[in-house]
Design a protein around this motif. Sequence first.
Motif, PDB file in Angstrom:
ATOM      1  N   GLU A 128       1.194  -1.342  -0.062  1.00 28.14           N
ATOM      2  CA  GLU A 128      -0.639  -0.303  -0.185  1.00 28.14           C
ATOM      3  C   GLU A 128       1.015   1.146  -0.014  1.00 28.14           C
ATOM      4  O   GLU A 128       2.014   1.113   0.170  1.00 28.14           O
ATOM      5  CB  GLU A 128      -0.922  -0.199   1.202  1.00 28.14           C
ATOM      6  CG  GLU A 128      -2.040  -1.158   0.666  1.00 28.14           C
ATOM      7  CD  GLU A 128      -2.945  -1.263   1.736  1.00 28.14           C
ATOM      8  OE1 GLU A 128      -2.889  -0.231   2.985  1.00 28.14           O
ATOM      9  OE2 GLU A 128      -4.091  -1.304   2.261  1.00 28.14           O
ATOM     10  N   ASP A 187      -1.965   1.382  -4.764  1.00 30.34           N
ATOM     11  CA  ASP A 187      -1.706  -0.279  -4.461  1.00 30.34           C
ATOM     12  C   ASP A 187      -2.133  -1.478  -4.904  1.00 30.34           C
ATOM     13  O   ASP A 187      -2.696  -1.479  -5.763  1.00 30.34           O
ATOM     14  CB  ASP A 187      -3.139  -0.193  -2.819  1.00 30.34           C
ATOM     15  CG  ASP A 187      -3.381   1.047  -2.034  1.00 30.34           C
ATOM     16  OD1 ASP A 187      -2.430   1.341  -1.291  1.00 30.34           O
ATOM     17  OD2 ASP A 187      -4.532   1.351  -1.684  1.00 30.34           O
ATOM     18  N   ARG A 247      -5.503  -6.582  -8.175  1.00 34.54           N
ATOM     19  CA  ARG A 247      -6.110  -5.433  -7.989  1.00 34.54           C
ATOM     20  C   ARG A 247      -4.922  -4.059  -7.304  1.00 34.54           C
ATOM     21  O   ARG A 247      -3.574  -4.481  -7.336  1.00 34.54           O
ATOM     22  CB  ARG A 247      -6.911  -5.392  -6.798  1.00 34.54           C
ATOM     23  CG  ARG A 247      -7.504  -3.943  -6.188  1.00 34.54           C
ATOM     24  CD  ARG A 247      -8.524  -4.632  -5.219  1.00 34.54           C
ATOM     25  NE  ARG A 247      -9.736  -5.447  -5.453  1.00 34.54           N
ATOM     26  CZ  ARG A 247     -10.744  -6.147  -4.986  1.00 34.54           C
ATOM     27  NH1 ARG A 247     -10.755  -5.513  -3.124  1.00 34.54           N
ATOM     28  NH2 ARG A 247     -11.706  -6.298  -5.373  1.00 34.54           N
ATOM     29  N   ARG A 276      -5.190   0.106  -6.559  1.00 36.81           N
ATOM     30  CA  ARG A 276      -6.228   0.804  -6.494  1.00 36.81           C
ATOM     31  C   ARG A 276      -5.442   2.243  -6.253  1.00 36.81           C
ATOM     32  O   ARG A 276      -3.686   2.377  -6.074  1.00 36.81           O
ATOM     33  CB  ARG A 276      -6.325   0.846  -4.656  1.00 36.81           C
ATOM     34  CG  ARG A 276      -6.852   2.409  -4.319  1.00 36.81           C
ATOM     35  CD  ARG A 276      -7.763   2.046  -2.589  1.00 36.81           C
ATOM     36  NE  ARG A 276      -8.236   1.169  -2.795  1.00 36.81           N
ATOM     37  CZ  ARG A 276      -8.687   0.125  -1.455  1.00 36.81           C
ATOM     38  NH1 ARG A 276      -7.470   0.107  -1.701  1.00 36.81           N
ATOM     39  NH2 ARG A 276      -9.289  -0.266  -1.597  1.00 36.81           N
ATOM     40  N   ARG A 298      -4.620   6.974  -5.800  1.00 36.78           N
ATOM     41  CA  ARG A 298      -5.447   7.570  -4.977  1.00 36.78           C
ATOM     42  C   ARG A 298      -3.950   9.465  -5.952  1.00 36.78           C
ATOM     43  O   ARG A 298      -2.934   9.142  -5.676  1.00 36.78           O
ATOM     44  CB  ARG A 298      -5.179   7.586  -4.261  1.00 36.78           C
ATOM     45  CG  ARG A 298      -6.070   6.690  -3.135  1.00 36.78           C
ATOM     46  CD  ARG A 298      -6.308   6.689  -1.744  1.00 36.78           C
ATOM     47  NE  ARG A 298      -5.098   6.542  -1.217  1.00 36.78           N
ATOM     48  CZ  ARG A 298      -4.386   5.563  -1.085  1.00 36.78           C
ATOM     49  NH1 ARG A 298      -4.099   4.190  -1.623  1.00 36.78           N
ATOM     50  NH2 ARG A 298      -2.758   5.683   0.064  1.00 36.78           N
ATOM     51  N   THR A 314     -10.300   8.635  -6.721  1.00 38.04           N
ATOM     52  CA  THR A 314      -9.175   7.078  -6.675  1.00 38.04           C
ATOM     53  C   THR A 314      -9.962   6.517  -7.502  1.00 38.04           C
ATOM     54  O   THR A 314     -11.084   6.140  -8.529  1.00 38.04           O
ATOM     55  CB  THR A 314     -10.068   6.558  -5.094  1.00 38.04           C
ATOM     56  OG1 THR A 314     -10.223   7.527  -3.718  1.00 38.04           O
ATOM     57  CG2 THR A 314      -9.606   4.935  -4.878  1.00 38.04           C
ATOM     58  N   GLU A 325      -9.293   1.993  -9.073  1.00 45.74           N
ATOM     59  CA  GLU A 325      -9.635   1.159  -8.422  1.00 45.74           C
ATOM     60  C   GLU A 325      -9.810   0.105  -9.311  1.00 45.74           C
ATOM     61  O   GLU A 325     -10.816   0.031 -10.208  1.00 45.74           O
ATOM     62  CB  GLU A 325      -9.938   0.755  -7.315  1.00 45.74           C
ATOM     63  CG  GLU A 325     -10.148  -0.735  -6.686  1.00 45.74           C
ATOM     64  CD  GLU A 325     -10.308  -0.462  -5.075  1.00 45.74           C
ATOM     65  OE1 GLU A 325     -10.391  -1.950  -4.835  1.00 45.74           O
ATOM     66  OE2 GLU A 325     -11.304   0.169  -4.484  1.00 45.74           O
ATOM     67  N   THR A 353     -10.093  -4.402 -10.855  1.00 41.55           N
ATOM     68  CA  THR A 353      -9.376  -5.651  -9.622  1.00 41.55           C
ATOM     69  C   THR A 353      -9.925  -6.464 -11.219  1.00 41.55           C
ATOM     70  O   THR A 353     -10.722  -6.011 -12.264  1.00 41.55           O
ATOM     71  CB  THR A 353     -10.738  -5.930  -9.135  1.00 41.55           C
ATOM     72  OG1 THR A 353     -11.124  -4.820  -7.905  1.00 41.55           O
ATOM     73  CG2 THR A 353     -10.685  -7.429  -8.370  1.00 41.55           C
ATOM     74  N   TRP A 405     -19.323   8.490  -6.913  1.00 45.94           N
ATOM     75  CA  TRP A 405     -18.586   7.084  -7.221  1.00 45.94           C
ATOM     76  C   TRP A 405     -19.083   6.466  -8.026  1.00 45.94           C
ATOM     77  O   TRP A 405     -20.319   6.216  -8.098  1.00 45.94           O
ATOM     78  CB  TRP A 405     -18.357   5.696  -5.779  1.00 45.94           C
ATOM     79  CG  TRP A 405     -17.686   4.552  -6.736  1.00 45.94           C
ATOM     80  CD1 TRP A 405     -16.825   4.017  -6.236  1.00 45.94           C
ATOM     81  CD2 TRP A 405     -19.133   3.645  -6.567  1.00 45.94           C
ATOM     82  NE1 TRP A 405     -16.930   2.647  -6.385  1.00 45.94           N
ATOM     83  CE2 TRP A 405     -18.102   1.632  -6.861  1.00 45.94           C
ATOM     84  CE3 TRP A 405     -19.705   3.572  -7.087  1.00 45.94           C
ATOM     85  CZ2 TRP A 405     -18.339   0.877  -7.113  1.00 45.94           C
ATOM     86  CZ3 TRP A 405     -20.423   2.261  -7.958  1.00 45.94           C
ATOM     87  CH2 TRP A 405     -20.048   1.546  -7.866  1.00 45.94           C
ATOM     88  N   SER A 410     -10.834   3.185   2.050  1.00 43.80           N
ATOM     89  CA  SER A 410      -9.737   3.599   1.094  1.00 43.80           C
ATOM     90  C   SER A 410      -8.262   2.501   2.042  1.00 43.80           C
ATOM     91  O   SER A 410      -7.572   2.434   1.777  1.00 43.80           O
ATOM     92  CB  SER A 410      -9.493   4.947   1.822  1.00 43.80           C
ATOM     93  OG  SER A 410      -9.361   5.645   2.713  1.00 43.80           O
ATOM     94  N   PRO A 428      -7.899  -4.075   0.785  1.00 46.29           N
ATOM     95  CA  PRO A 428      -9.051  -4.558  -0.382  1.00 46.29           C
ATOM     96  C   PRO A 428      -9.705  -4.861   0.318  1.00 46.29           C
ATOM     97  O   PRO A 428      -9.627  -5.648   1.244  1.00 46.29           O
ATOM     98  CB  PRO A 428      -8.142  -5.069  -1.855  1.00 46.29           C
ATOM     99  CG  PRO A 428      -7.196  -4.066  -1.430  1.00 46.29           C
ATOM    100  CD  PRO A 428      -6.864  -4.175   0.204  1.00 46.29           C
TER     101      PRO A 428
END
Length: 329
Positions: free
Chosen positions: A30, A53, A108, A110, A112, A135, A137, A139, A213, A322, A325
Amino acid sequence: MKYIAEPLSLMPDVAADSASSGPLAWVGMEDILIPMRVATGHGSTQQVIGHVDAFVNLFRDDQRGIHMSRLYRLIDEYLGDTPFDTHALEQLLQAFLQSHHELADRARLRLRFEQALRRKALRSDHHGWRVYPVTIEGTLGPRGLDVTVATTVTYSSTCPASAALARQVARQHFDAHFSSSAQISGSAASAWLGSELGMPATPHAQRSVAHVWIRPARGAAWDVAALIDRIEASLGTPVQTIVKRQDEQAFALANGRNLMFCEDAARRVQHALDADDSIADFHIRIVHEESLHPHNAVAHARKERKGLSGSSREYANGPRSSGAPDSAD
C-alpha cells in the motif's frame, strides 16, 4: 573485510518456504509513491504523484508468500510517461498476474491522486486552480476487468427554508418602514433595499461536499475532468478560486438561483449521472456541513436498476473504503 556477493541462486528464499502456508484473499503493498501522468481533458495531461496500492491473491496452499518486488517493478515500468487510462490499467493488472501465474488468478490496483483543473472566475478574466481528490480502482480476475472511479466536489449550498424565512423578515421590515406612506416612490424603495435595512436577515449557507463513485460502462473509458464538470454543472455553485467583487456578486446570484437541501443536491447529481450512458453504476453521498447546527445533513443516492445481484448490490451501498482491499470478488 571484503564483501563477496553470493550468486543469486545460492541466496536463501524463505518466502518460498511452505511453513505457515495457506491461501490468502489479497497480498501486496500500500501507498507506493510514483510520478505519473493523467488526462485533464481536451487532449492535455499533467503529472501527478500517485499513491498506489497493489495486490494479488494467493491461492496456493503450499506457498508462504508472493513476490512483492515484481509488483513494484511493474508499477515503475507501466506508470510513467504514458497517460494512465483503462487500457494501461488492464495491461498492468495482466502483468501482475503473469508475474504470479503460479500463485494468483486475481489482481487489484487502487490509485489515489489529486487532479488539478484550471478554472475561470465567474465574471472577471482571472483564473485559478482547483484540486480534486481522485481514486481509481481496478480488479482483474476470471470474470474480467472491473473499474471504479471516485472523486469529491466541493460546493456552496443555501438552505431554501432559511431563504424563505429571510424573505419573510425582509417583507415585514419593508411593510413596517413604509407603513405610514400612502404612496411609495420607486427611488425610496430602491434606496431602502440598497441599504443594510433592506437585508435584515440572511439565509444560512455552508460549504458542502459531493462524494461521487462511479463504475464506467463496459468498454467505456473514464474521464475524470468531464465527470467533475458534469457534477459541478448540476449543482450550480462550485467553490471558486480567485474572487473579485464582481465574481463574489455572481456567486451570490448563483446561490440564490440554486437554493437546495441535501436531498435536492443528491437528486441533481443523480439526474446528471443517469443521463450519461458511459456510467453503468454510481453512488452519491452528499454532505452539507451545516452552519445552523453542529451536525451535518446527509443524503445518499444511487443508480436505480432492477435485478441488482452479486457485486452490484455491494457497490450500490457505496464506494469501498480506502483501506485494504475487500475479500475476493
